[in-house]
Design a protein around this motif. Structure first.
Motif, short mmCIF file in Angstrom:
data_model
loop_
_atom_site.label_atom_id
_atom_site.label_comp_id
_atom_site.label_asym_id
_atom_site.label_seq_id
_atom_site.Cartn_x
_atom_site.Cartn_y
_atom_site.Cartn_z
N ILE A 203 30.35 28.60 38.76
CA ILE A 203 31.03 28.78 37.49
C ILE A 203 32.20 29.75 37.69
O ILE A 203 33.25 29.61 37.09
CB ILE A 203 30.05 29.30 36.41
CG1 ILE A 203 29.00 28.21 36.13
CG2 ILE A 203 30.77 29.69 35.14
CD1 ILE A 203 27.85 28.67 35.28
N ILE A 204 31.98 30.74 38.55
CA ILE A 204 33.05 31.65 38.95
C ILE A 204 33.13 31.62 40.48
O ILE A 204 32.16 31.27 41.15
CB ILE A 204 32.83 33.10 38.45
CG1 ILE A 204 31.52 33.69 38.99
CG2 ILE A 204 32.87 33.15 36.93
CD1 ILE A 204 31.30 35.16 38.64
N ASP A 205 34.29 32.00 41.01
CA ASP A 205 34.43 32.02 42.46
C ASP A 205 34.08 33.41 43.01
O ASP A 205 33.82 34.34 42.26
CB ASP A 205 35.82 31.56 42.89
CG ASP A 205 36.94 32.46 42.41
OD1 ASP A 205 36.70 33.63 42.06
OD2 ASP A 205 38.10 31.99 42.39
N GLU A 206 34.11 33.52 44.31
CA GLU A 206 33.70 34.76 44.97
C GLU A 206 34.60 35.94 44.60
O GLU A 206 34.12 37.05 44.38
CB GLU A 206 33.71 34.55 46.49
CG GLU A 206 32.67 35.35 47.19
CD GLU A 206 32.53 34.95 48.64
OE1 GLU A 206 32.68 35.84 49.49
OE2 GLU A 206 32.28 33.76 48.92
N GLN A 207 35.89 35.70 44.51
CA GLN A 207 36.82 36.77 44.15
C GLN A 207 36.56 37.27 42.74
O GLN A 207 36.58 38.47 42.48
CB GLN A 207 38.27 36.30 44.26
CG GLN A 207 38.73 36.12 45.69
CD GLN A 207 40.16 35.62 45.75
OE1 GLN A 207 40.58 34.84 44.89
NE2 GLN A 207 40.90 36.07 46.74
N GLU A 208 36.30 36.36 41.81
CA GLU A 208 36.01 36.75 40.42
C GLU A 208 34.70 37.51 40.36
O GLU A 208 34.58 38.50 39.64
CB GLU A 208 35.97 35.50 39.53
CG GLU A 208 35.74 35.80 38.07
CD GLU A 208 36.90 36.54 37.41
OE1 GLU A 208 36.69 37.01 36.28
OE2 GLU A 208 37.99 36.67 38.01
N ASN A 209 33.72 37.07 41.12
CA ASN A 209 32.43 37.76 41.16
C ASN A 209 32.63 39.19 41.68
O ASN A 209 32.11 40.15 41.09
CB ASN A 209 31.44 37.01 42.04
CG ASN A 209 30.11 37.71 42.12
OD1 ASN A 209 29.41 37.85 41.12
ND2 ASN A 209 29.75 38.17 43.30
N ASP A 210 33.37 39.33 42.76
CA ASP A 210 33.62 40.65 43.34
C ASP A 210 34.34 41.56 42.35
O ASP A 210 33.99 42.73 42.21
CB ASP A 210 34.43 40.54 44.63
CG ASP A 210 33.66 39.91 45.77
OD1 ASP A 210 32.42 39.77 45.67
OD2 ASP A 210 34.31 39.53 46.78
N ARG A 211 35.35 41.02 41.68
CA ARG A 211 36.12 41.82 40.71
C ARG A 211 35.24 42.29 39.57
O ARG A 211 35.24 43.47 39.20
CB ARG A 211 37.29 40.99 40.16
CG ARG A 211 38.20 41.75 39.21
CD ARG A 211 39.20 40.85 38.54
NE ARG A 211 38.62 39.93 37.59
CZ ARG A 211 38.18 40.27 36.37
NH1 ARG A 211 38.25 41.51 35.96
NH2 ARG A 211 37.69 39.36 35.56
N ARG A 212 34.44 41.38 39.03
CA ARG A 212 33.58 41.73 37.89
C ARG A 212 32.46 42.68 38.30
O ARG A 212 32.09 43.57 37.54
CB ARG A 212 33.00 40.47 37.26
CG ARG A 212 34.04 39.66 36.52
CD ARG A 212 33.41 38.44 35.93
NE ARG A 212 34.38 37.58 35.29
CZ ARG A 212 34.21 37.05 34.09
NH1 ARG A 212 33.11 37.25 33.41
NH2 ARG A 212 35.14 36.28 33.58
N TYR A 213 31.91 42.49 39.49
CA TYR A 213 30.84 43.36 39.95
C TYR A 213 31.38 44.78 40.18
O TYR A 213 30.73 45.76 39.83
CB TYR A 213 30.20 42.82 41.23
CG TYR A 213 29.02 43.63 41.65
CD1 TYR A 213 27.83 43.62 40.92
CD2 TYR A 213 29.08 44.45 42.78
CE1 TYR A 213 26.75 44.39 41.29
CE2 TYR A 213 27.99 45.21 43.16
CZ TYR A 213 26.84 45.18 42.42
OH TYR A 213 25.76 45.95 42.78
#
Length: 69
Positions: free
Chosen positions: A48-58
């Motif tokens: 649903i989200i990509d790895e970069q988005e996951n990293d940014r949000r985390y």
């Protein structure tokens, strides 16, 4: 689950986390931190989200939690 549903869920969880931080409730904040981190990982695994988005949000989640406590 899609991006819209994920965004809605994360928004609710972040609102609850903000309330727990405001009240100084560490245990509830810690629980919600885990729930948000889990929701982000699930969204990543479901693509649903990509790895970069996951990293940014985390990173933003970590900053919010650790800056508060």
């Amino acid at each position: 689950m899609n991006l819209e549903q994920t965004e809605r869920l994360l928004e609710q969880l972040h609102g609850q986390l903000d309330n727990a931080i405001e009240k100084g409730d560490r245990d509830t904040a810690r629980y919600l931190y885990g729930q948000i981190a889990g929701a982000l990982m699930l969204a990543l695994y479901l693509r649903i989200i990509d790895e970069q988005e996951n990293d940014r949000r985390y990173k933003a989640l970590q900053d919010k939690f650790y800056d508060a406590f």
